[in-house]
Design a protein around this motif. Sequence first.
Motif, mmCIF file in Angstrom:
data_model
loop_
_atom_site.group_PDB
_atom_site.id
_atom_site.type_symbol
_atom_site.label_atom_id
_atom_site.label_comp_id
_atom_site.label_asym_id
_atom_site.label_seq_id
_atom_site.Cartn_x
_atom_site.Cartn_y
_atom_site.Cartn_z
ATOM 1 N N ALA A 145 0.827 -1.203 0.000
ATOM 2 C CA ALA A 145 0.000 0.000 0.000
ATOM 3 C C ALA A 145 0.866 1.259 0.000
ATOM 4 O O ALA A 145 0.483 2.276 -0.593
ATOM 5 C CB ALA A 145 -0.932 0.001 1.206
ATOM 6 N N GLU A 146 2.019 1.206 0.640
ATOM 7 C CA GLU A 146 2.919 2.356 0.648
ATOM 8 C C GLU A 146 3.452 2.662 -0.750
ATOM 9 O O GLU A 146 3.715 3.811 -1.082
ATOM 10 C CB GLU A 146 4.094 2.113 1.600
ATOM 11 N N LYS A 147 3.594 1.619 -1.577
ATOM 12 C CA LYS A 147 4.152 1.786 -2.914
ATOM 13 C C LYS A 147 3.105 2.138 -3.969
ATOM 14 O O LYS A 147 3.457 2.543 -5.076
ATOM 15 C CB LYS A 147 4.847 0.490 -3.350
ATOM 16 N N ASP A 148 1.835 1.968 -3.667
ATOM 17 C CA ASP A 148 0.769 2.143 -4.649
ATOM 18 C C ASP A 148 -0.293 3.079 -4.078
ATOM 19 O O ASP A 148 -0.840 2.817 -3.005
ATOM 20 C CB ASP A 148 0.156 0.780 -4.976
ATOM 21 N N SER A 149 -0.599 4.149 -4.787
ATOM 22 C CA SER A 149 -1.571 5.120 -4.276
ATOM 23 C C SER A 149 -3.014 4.736 -4.598
ATOM 24 O O SER A 149 -3.942 5.374 -4.103
ATOM 25 C CB SER A 149 -1.267 6.509 -4.849
ATOM 26 N N ARG A 150 -3.229 3.688 -5.416
ATOM 27 C CA ARG A 150 -4.602 3.272 -5.734
ATOM 28 C C ARG A 150 -5.280 2.729 -4.479
ATOM 29 O O ARG A 150 -4.681 2.027 -3.687
ATOM 30 C CB ARG A 150 -4.616 2.156 -6.783
ATOM 31 N N ARG A 151 -6.552 3.048 -4.331
ATOM 32 C CA ARG A 151 -7.352 2.518 -3.227
ATOM 33 C C ARG A 151 -8.654 1.997 -3.809
ATOM 34 O O ARG A 151 -9.224 2.579 -4.728
ATOM 35 C CB ARG A 151 -7.646 3.594 -2.176
ATOM 36 N N MET A 152 -9.117 0.884 -3.272
ATOM 37 C CA MET A 152 -10.352 0.271 -3.753
ATOM 38 C C MET A 152 -11.361 0.250 -2.617
ATOM 39 O O MET A 152 -11.007 0.042 -1.462
ATOM 40 C CB MET A 152 -10.071 -1.156 -4.231
ATOM 41 N N ASN A 153 -12.638 0.436 -2.977
ATOM 42 C CA ASN A 153 -13.669 0.353 -1.944
ATOM 43 C C ASN A 153 -14.115 -1.102 -1.786
ATOM 44 O O ASN A 153 -13.683 -1.991 -2.518
ATOM 45 C CB ASN A 153 -14.847 1.288 -2.259
ATOM 46 N N HIS A 154 -14.987 -1.321 -0.855
ATOM 47 C CA HIS A 154 -15.466 -2.665 -0.531
ATOM 48 C C HIS A 154 -16.027 -3.374 -1.757
ATOM 49 O O HIS A 154 -15.700 -4.526 -2.035
ATOM 50 C CB HIS A 154 -16.538 -2.551 0.568
ATOM 51 N N GLU A 155 -16.896 -2.716 -2.501
ATOM 52 C CA GLU A 155 -17.534 -3.348 -3.655
ATOM 53 C C GLU A 155 -16.520 -3.695 -4.742
ATOM 54 O O GLU A 155 -16.620 -4.742 -5.370
ATOM 55 C CB GLU A 155 -18.630 -2.448 -4.224
ATOM 56 N N GLU A 156 -15.530 -2.861 -4.946
ATOM 57 C CA GLU A 156 -14.515 -3.155 -5.952
ATOM 58 C C GLU A 156 -13.717 -4.413 -5.575
ATOM 59 O O GLU A 156 -13.476 -5.287 -6.410
ATOM 60 C CB GLU A 156 -13.560 -1.966 -6.118
ATOM 61 N N VAL A 157 -13.339 -4.516 -4.326
ATOM 62 C CA VAL A 157 -12.549 -5.661 -3.884
ATOM 63 C C VAL A 157 -13.374 -6.943 -3.933
ATOM 64 O O VAL A 157 -12.996 -7.921 -4.574
ATOM 65 C CB VAL A 157 -12.007 -5.451 -2.449
ATOM 66 N N PHE A 158 -14.529 -6.935 -3.272
ATOM 67 C CA PHE A 158 -15.306 -8.164 -3.180
ATOM 68 C C PHE A 158 -16.031 -8.488 -4.477
ATOM 69 O O PHE A 158 -16.246 -9.660 -4.783
ATOM 70 C CB PHE A 158 -16.261 -8.112 -1.985
ATOM 71 N N GLY A 159 -16.376 -7.471 -5.267
ATOM 72 C CA GLY A 159 -16.955 -7.730 -6.580
ATOM 73 C C GLY A 159 -15.968 -8.454 -7.476
ATOM 74 O O GLY A 159 -16.311 -9.404 -8.172
ATOM 75 N N SER A 160 -14.724 -8.016 -7.432
ATOM 76 C CA SER A 160 -13.664 -8.663 -8.224
ATOM 77 C C SER A 160 -13.456 -10.097 -7.766
ATOM 78 O O SER A 160 -13.329 -11.014 -8.600
ATOM 79 C CB SER A 160 -12.360 -7.866 -8.062
ATOM 80 N N LEU A 161 -13.449 -10.322 -6.462
ATOM 81 C CA LEU A 161 -13.276 -11.697 -5.950
ATOM 82 C C LEU A 161 -14.460 -12.581 -6.348
ATOM 83 O O LEU A 161 -14.274 -13.728 -6.761
ATOM 84 C CB LEU A 161 -13.131 -11.679 -4.426
ATOM 85 N N ARG A 162 -15.677 -12.043 -6.258
ATOM 86 C CA ARG A 162 -16.858 -12.820 -6.641
ATOM 87 C C ARG A 162 -16.798 -13.208 -8.111
ATOM 88 O O ARG A 162 -17.122 -14.340 -8.471
ATOM 89 C CB ARG A 162 -18.134 -12.030 -6.370
#
Length: 86
Positions: free
Chosen positions: A63-80
């Motif tokens: 996370a220190e190396k990457d400024s991108r942040r994902m919200n809950h739906e982005e993370v779990f939607g991708s996993l689903r």
Amino acid sequence: MIQIRPVSDLRNKFPDIEKIVNTGEPVYLTKNGYGAMVVLSLDMYSRLTDGVEAALDEADRMAEKDSRRMNHEEVFGSLRRKINAQ
């Protein structure tokens, strides 16, 4: 063998509980017939949690190396989507 004991054994039969957990086995404690807690040796607890701590430390470094942040739906939607595609 799974050890299930009433929570009162923790107070009344501590040496027996201690002997079991020192072999590396957990002891499941019940209260009024329902699961209440699990007693583990410090070594077993450490083995269970060390991997988690290492993974969280690695995630912090990433996370220190990457400024991108994902919200809950982005993370779990991708996993689903990945799980459902299998």
